[in-house]
Scaffold this motif. Structure first.
Motif, PDB file in Angstrom:
ATOM      1  N   ASP A  54      -5.806   1.848  15.799  1.00 53.14           N
ATOM      2  CA  ASP A  54      -4.544   2.383  16.342  1.00 53.14           C
ATOM      3  C   ASP A  54      -3.919   3.393  15.377  1.00 53.14           C
ATOM      4  O   ASP A  54      -3.348   4.407  15.811  1.00 53.14           O
ATOM      5  N   ILE A  55      -4.043   3.151  14.077  1.00 47.94           N
ATOM      6  CA  ILE A  55      -3.517   4.133  13.105  1.00 47.94           C
ATOM      7  C   ILE A  55      -4.313   5.430  13.204  1.00 47.94           C
ATOM      8  O   ILE A  55      -3.750   6.525  13.257  1.00 47.94           O
ATOM      9  N   GLN A  58      -3.535   7.449  16.322  1.00 42.49           N
ATOM     10  CA  GLN A  58      -2.244   8.159  16.224  1.00 42.49           C
ATOM     11  C   GLN A  58      -2.338   9.307  15.219  1.00 42.49           C
ATOM     12  O   GLN A  58      -1.785  10.386  15.432  1.00 42.49           O
ATOM     13  N   HIS A  59      -3.032   9.023  14.128  1.00 38.75           N
ATOM     14  CA  HIS A  59      -3.164  10.041  13.078  1.00 38.75           C
ATOM     15  C   HIS A  59      -3.825  11.310  13.628  1.00 38.75           C
ATOM     16  O   HIS A  59      -3.406  12.429  13.327  1.00 38.75           O
ATOM     17  N   HIS A  61      -4.109  12.183  16.882  1.00 36.22           N
ATOM     18  CA  HIS A  61      -3.780  12.270  18.313  1.00 36.22           C
ATOM     19  C   HIS A  61      -4.011  13.681  18.867  1.00 36.22           C
ATOM     20  O   HIS A  61      -4.422  13.852  20.017  1.00 36.22           O
ATOM     21  N   SER A 128      -1.997  16.358   4.818  1.00 35.92           N
ATOM     22  CA  SER A 128      -1.109  16.774   5.906  1.00 35.92           C
ATOM     23  C   SER A 128      -1.004  18.296   5.930  1.00 35.92           C
ATOM     24  O   SER A 128      -1.038  18.942   4.880  1.00 35.92           O
ATOM     25  N   ARG A 136       5.582  12.458   9.575  1.00 36.30           N
ATOM     26  CA  ARG A 136       5.037  11.595  10.634  1.00 36.30           C
ATOM     27  C   ARG A 136       3.906  10.726  10.074  1.00 36.30           C
ATOM     28  O   ARG A 136       3.855   9.518  10.309  1.00 36.30           O
ATOM     29  N   GLU A 137       3.013  11.335   9.314  1.00 32.09           N
ATOM     30  CA  GLU A 137       1.849  10.606   8.800  1.00 32.09           C
ATOM     31  C   GLU A 137       2.246   9.572   7.739  1.00 32.09           C
ATOM     32  O   GLU A 137       1.697   8.474   7.696  1.00 32.09           O
ATOM     33  N   HIS A 139       5.037   7.974   7.589  1.00 32.93           N
ATOM     34  CA  HIS A 139       5.654   6.881   8.335  1.00 32.93           C
ATOM     35  C   HIS A 139       4.585   6.017   9.029  1.00 32.93           C
ATOM     36  O   HIS A 139       4.723   4.802   9.142  1.00 32.93           O
ATOM     37  N   LEU A 140       3.508   6.686   9.465  1.00 36.40           N
ATOM     38  CA  LEU A 140       2.430   5.966  10.161  1.00 36.40           C
ATOM     39  C   LEU A 140       1.628   5.083   9.196  1.00 36.40           C
ATOM     40  O   LEU A 140       1.277   3.948   9.517  1.00 36.40           O
ATOM     41  N   TRP A 141       1.351   5.586   8.025  1.00 35.33           N
ATOM     42  CA  TRP A 141       0.452   4.892   7.090  1.00 35.33           C
ATOM     43  C   TRP A 141       1.174   3.956   6.129  1.00 35.33           C
ATOM     44  O   TRP A 141       0.574   3.038   5.579  1.00 35.33           O
ATOM     45  N   ASP A 143       4.681   1.608   4.912  1.00 34.37           N
ATOM     46  CA  ASP A 143       5.965   0.973   5.104  1.00 34.37           C
ATOM     47  C   ASP A 143       6.901   1.559   4.041  1.00 34.37           C
ATOM     48  O   ASP A 143       6.449   1.842   2.923  1.00 34.37           O
TER      49      ASP A 143
END
Ligand SMILES: Nc1ncnc2c1ncn2[C@@H]1O[C@H](COP(=O)(O)OP(=O)(O)OP(=O)(O)O)[C@@H](O)[C@H]1O
Ligand SMILES: Cc1cn([C@H]2C[C@H](O)[C@@H](COP(=O)(O)OP(=O)(O)O)O2)c(=O)[nH]c1=O
Ligand SMILES: [Mg+2]
Length: 161
Positions: A54-55, A58-59, A61, A128, A136-137, A139-141, A143
């Motif tokens: 899922d990561i 999204q990464h 996408h 990035s 965005r990335e 925040h995705l990868w 915490d």
């Protein structure tokens, strides 16, 4: 001698760098970290993980319609990844220059891809490609609690003029 130190405003730009599974397997993590440290960037987050699908979806996408997408996800989940957040002046743009062209065949010697890879499907590292994408990335990868704010007294936060 009179010295003036200027603290550059807005040095807190951050980017997501990930050593891909081929880079980890080839023991390139240390050399890659060294390049970012040497350049003067500050490491504020780092972890080794087996990326969940899922990561990765999204990464990447924006690439999901590309013919190489299934292979890309297979590659990215073929082993652990070292995800890092680096901070510093212009870090997004500078790290893209340090990483080099997406296709290692086009990447200049001296860049990470130009020095360590030969094929686009095994290009060792992710960086990035915009400030917004980086936010965005990250925040995705990561915490928020995994990122560490720390002060330094070296040249990366102040410049002598
Ligand atoms: N034609 C291709 N064939 C195989 N894999 C590809 C191809 N194009 C891109 N890829 C893979 O997809 C990744 C993402 O492509 P993208 O266009 O975002 O390149 P990039 O931004 O340089 O790479 P990354 O996002 O991984 O930093 C590439 O790094 C590469 O691993
Ligand atoms: C454009 C492209 C990318 N990729 C892979 C390698 C890229 O690192 C990854 C992501 O692509 P992309 O984000 O366009 O490039 P970069 O990694 O330089 O940001 O997808 C291919 O395998 N084949 C391709 O034709
Ligand atoms: Mg990309």
């Amino acid at each position: 001698m009179k010295c003036l130190f200027i603290v550059i405003a807005g040095v807190s730009e951050r980017t997501l760098i990930a050593v891909k599974p081929d880079g980890v397997q080839r023991r390139l993590v240390g050399q890659i970290v060294q390049r970012f440290e040497q350049r003067g960037f500050k490491l504020v987050g780092m972890k080794l993980l087996q990326a969940r699908e899922d990561i990765l979806s999204q990464h990447y996408h924006d690439l999901h319609k590309k013919p190489f997408y299934p292979n890309l996800l297979r590659y990215m989940s073929s082993g652990p990844v070292v995800a890092m957040v680096w901070e510093g002046h212009n870090v997004v743009r500078t790290s893209r220059l340090m990483v080099g062209n997406t296709n290692p065949a086009e990447a200049y010697p001296g860049t990470i891809r130009g020095d360590y890879s030969v094929h686009i499907s095994r290009n060792v590292i992710h960086a990035s490609d915009s400030v917004e994408g980086a936010q965005r990335e990250i925040h995705l990868w990561f915490d928020r609690r995994e990122l560490v704010d720390w002060d330094c007294c070296d040249h990366s936060s102040s410049y002598q003029v």
